[in-house]
Enzyme design. Structure first.
Site, PDB file in Angstrom:
ATOM      1  N   MET A  34       0.805  -1.213   0.000  1.00  9.02           N
ATOM      2  CA  MET A  34       0.000   0.000   0.000  1.00  9.02           C
ATOM      3  C   MET A  34       0.838   1.263   0.000  1.00  9.02           C
ATOM      4  SD  MET A  34      -2.863  -1.491  -0.041  1.00  9.02           S
ATOM      5  CE  MET A  34      -4.327  -0.682   0.541  1.00  9.02           C
ATOM      6  N   ASP A 150      -1.958  -9.667   7.474  1.00  7.95           N
ATOM      7  CA  ASP A 150      -0.552  -9.959   7.224  1.00  7.95           C
ATOM      8  C   ASP A 150       0.167 -10.293   8.527  1.00  7.95           C
ATOM      9  OD1 ASP A 150       1.416 -10.422   5.346  1.00  7.95           O
ATOM     10  OD2 ASP A 150       2.243  -8.404   5.471  1.00  7.95           O
TER      11      ASP A 150
END
Length: 628
Positions: A34, A150
């Site tokens: 991101m 994650d």
């Protein structure tokens, strides 16, 4: 303002950019799916923080981008409200332009990945206590309506008191939210992805759930006690197969943790225990052991991790037909690891540069049966990171790189068994070199990377070399009466610029110039200031070979002072886990520097071609590769 190494991000943010009039970006700490994580200075409170952008600029349409900004804002605010002792603290949430930033506490502590790299495996009570703390942090995250997506050892840090912290929410999402991602992509790190996430398609997305995060916790617990990941493979393709189809290998050292790990690694998410049940099982284990932290059960010594050979690490199959029965979309089967937090984009190569094991046997000598294959046997392309703006050493002109380090890199590649057409150069800078190695965007880096044991530990790199010994140097304005260091010391109005956090920051102080020191985010900014007559920067402190190249390029305005001692050895850097590649690079350097034939070495010829004209002296002699 544009920072090198952010190509494709489209964010336009670089060092010294100020976010929301308060947070000054200093240097990149890492790159994720991101965006980029920055070390920043909170100018209001004069404290260092970590700043992370939540969006991937340019990846979606303007309408989707606006929706994404709105969702990211809500998500960041939810994370900021968590306030749990086992979750990294969030100080601020900022919307600036078309980006949403999370401002977090800056942590300089070790990760669980660092601990496992050092100890290989942990005792059952130690692993259980860490797992319990991570689970409690994860529970708080889920209760805030956020999924992490994650969970892995790299994202678990330890405070000095030993408390585990869950961090890195760059790819988090609201539970059940529609993922705004590009077509055919899966977000996460392959070895920790839950199997239900691997059969998603744009038409039938399998969104992440709390059970997906608990699967990743199960993988992490397995890795802690067994000293290896349960699902692995030579390529990301094989990792995906193992996660989706293969059972976890039987555990030898998990003891009372085995039941929980087995339950968390059930393929069907509905069959996994929830957080409450998982915490009860972990509490039972920690209660049974109390405060005792006994050594793990004896196990055979594990050799240093090597680059997997083609075919190594494939999941076991029965009857040769099991893999054929795995029915998942081709978009998933063809995906491969890109960078950062592991975006899977179909049609790309995996993070090591291999593509489905193709290219075995190319570009290198054959090896005996059972022998470790050469790097060129398992990789089609060798990606080498170099700098783009260091005259004499490495300069990019159009699509071509040239210079001492570039030709030396080509010589190393030839010794490794790669043809010149198989070499790809990529631009790196001092802030992202190790990140390029870690994420597989570069296999080697030759970019004035000074060898130090501290760097090897902190940046997880291994150096081969040195291939050059640089001395300290000063680049000064030509129109000033400076002939040596003492002239600068006698001129209190002369500012001496160097890069922030470089070795020169302390050196300038020891030379009595502390009051004249000016720090910039990089040496390039110092040179710009030196060339600007409106500034009082009259000298730049950096390596003598860099100074010589800059003085040659800007000969009308600058000059190099005589070298000032304090040798710094440049090394060829590889990822610390690629021990086989490191060994091959050491052997390559030995051949390149070999003078036993009674003629000039390859190294000397490259020096004479690129550095002798700017250093104004013959080759000083091949350095001894002490880091091999």
């Amino acid at each position: 303002m544009h920072s090198e190494g952010m190509t494709g991000q489209g964010s336009g943010h670089g060092p010294d950019t100020v976010i929301a009039g308060r947070y000054r970006l200093l240097s990149q700490l890492g790159r994720g799916g991101m965006g980029v994580v920055w070390e920043a200075l909170d100018t209001s409170l004069d404290r260092k923080v970590a700043v992370k952008g939540l969006l991937y600029p340019g990846a979606v349409t303007p309408v989707a981008q606006a929706q994404w900004v709105n969702r990211a804002r809500r998500e960041a605010q939810a994370i900021a409200r968590i306030g749990h002792q086992n979750v990294v603290a969030v100080h601020d949430v900022i919307e600036d332009g078309n980006q949403v930033w999370i401002v977090m506490e800056l942590l300089n502590s070790r990760s669980l990945a660092d601990l496992l790299r050092e100890q290989q495996q942990l005792s059952v009570p130690h692993a259980a206590r860490i797992g319990l703390q991570v689970l409690r942090g994860l529970t708080a995250v889920h209760e805030a309506g956020v999924l992490h997506r994650d969970v892995k050892p790299h994202n678990i840090l330890f405070r000095p008191d030993g408390r585990a912290l869950l961090m890195d929410f760059g790819i988090a999402t609201f539970e059940g939210a529609v993922q705004v991602t590009r077509s055919h992509e899966i977000i996460g790190t392959p070895q920790y992805l839950a199997p239900e996430l691997l059969s998603r398609t744009p038409e039938h997305p399998h969104t992440a759930t709390a059970a997906s995060d608990l699967w990743a916790l199960g993988v992490t617990l397995y890795e802690m006690v067994e000293g290896r990941r349960p699902f692995d493979g030579a390529t990301s393709y094989e990792v995906l197969i193992a996660v989706r189809e293969s059972p976890a290998p039987p555990m030898k050292y998990a003891g009372p943790l085995a039941a929980l790990i087995d339950a968390l690694l059930r393929k069907d998410p509905a069959q996994r225990p929830d957080a409450t049940e998982a915490e009860r099982m972990l509490q039972d284990v920690t209660r049974d052991f109390g405060a005792l932290d006994t050594p793990a059960a004896a196990r055979p010594a594990r050799p240093a991790r090597q680059e997997p050979a083609t075919g190594a690490g494939r999941p076991e199959t029965t009857g040769g037909g099991r893999r054929d029965r795995w029915k998942v979309p081709a978009a998933v089967l063809c995906t491969a690891l890109l960078a950062g937090t592991a975006w899977f984009v179909w049609g790309q190569r995996d993070g090591t540069g291999a593509q489905g094991g193709e290219g075995a046997g190319k570009g290198g000598a054959s090896h005996a049966a059972g022998a470790e294959p050469r790097y060129s046997d398992t990789h089609d392309i060798l990606r080498i990171g170099v700098k783009r703006d260091q005259p004499g050493l490495s300069v990019k002109s159009g699509d071509t790189y040239k210079g001492f380090e570039v030709d030396l890199a080509k010589a190393v590649a030839r010794e490794l068994g790669f043809d010149e057409g198989q070499v790809r150069f990529v631009s790196v800078n001092s802030g992202n070199r190790s990140d390029y190695l870690r994420t597989g965007r570069a296999d080697l880096v030759l970019a004035t990377y000074s060898i130090s044991d501290e760097r090897e530990r902190e940046e997880k790199v291994a150096f081969a070399g040195p291939y050059y010994q640089a001395l300290k140097g000063l680049l000064v304005r030509k129109n000033r009466p400076y002939n040596d260091l003492s002239d600068l010391q006698r001129d209190p109005g002369a500012e001496v610029c160097t890069a922030r956090d470089s070795v020169y920051e302390s050196w300038i102080k020891t030379e009595g110039l502390a009051g004249q020191q000016v720090l910039r985010s990089g040496f390039e900014d110092c040179v710009k200031a030196l060339l600007d007559p409106r500034t009082d920067v009259y000298a730049v402190a950096t390596d003598d070979v860099i100074v010589a190249g800059l003085a040659d390029k800007y000969h009308q305005k600058t000059k190099a002072l005589e070298s000032l001692g304090g040798a710094e050895g440049y090394g060829v850097a590889t990822d610390a886990e690629r021990t086989g590649l490191h060994t091959e690079v050491c052997a390559a350097l030995a051949k390149i520097m070999d003078t036993s034939a009674g003629k000039a070495s390859t190294w000397a010829r490259i020096y004479d071609r690129h550095l002798k004209p700017i250093m104004k002296q013959p080759a000083p002699g091949e350095p001894q590769p002490t880091h091999c």
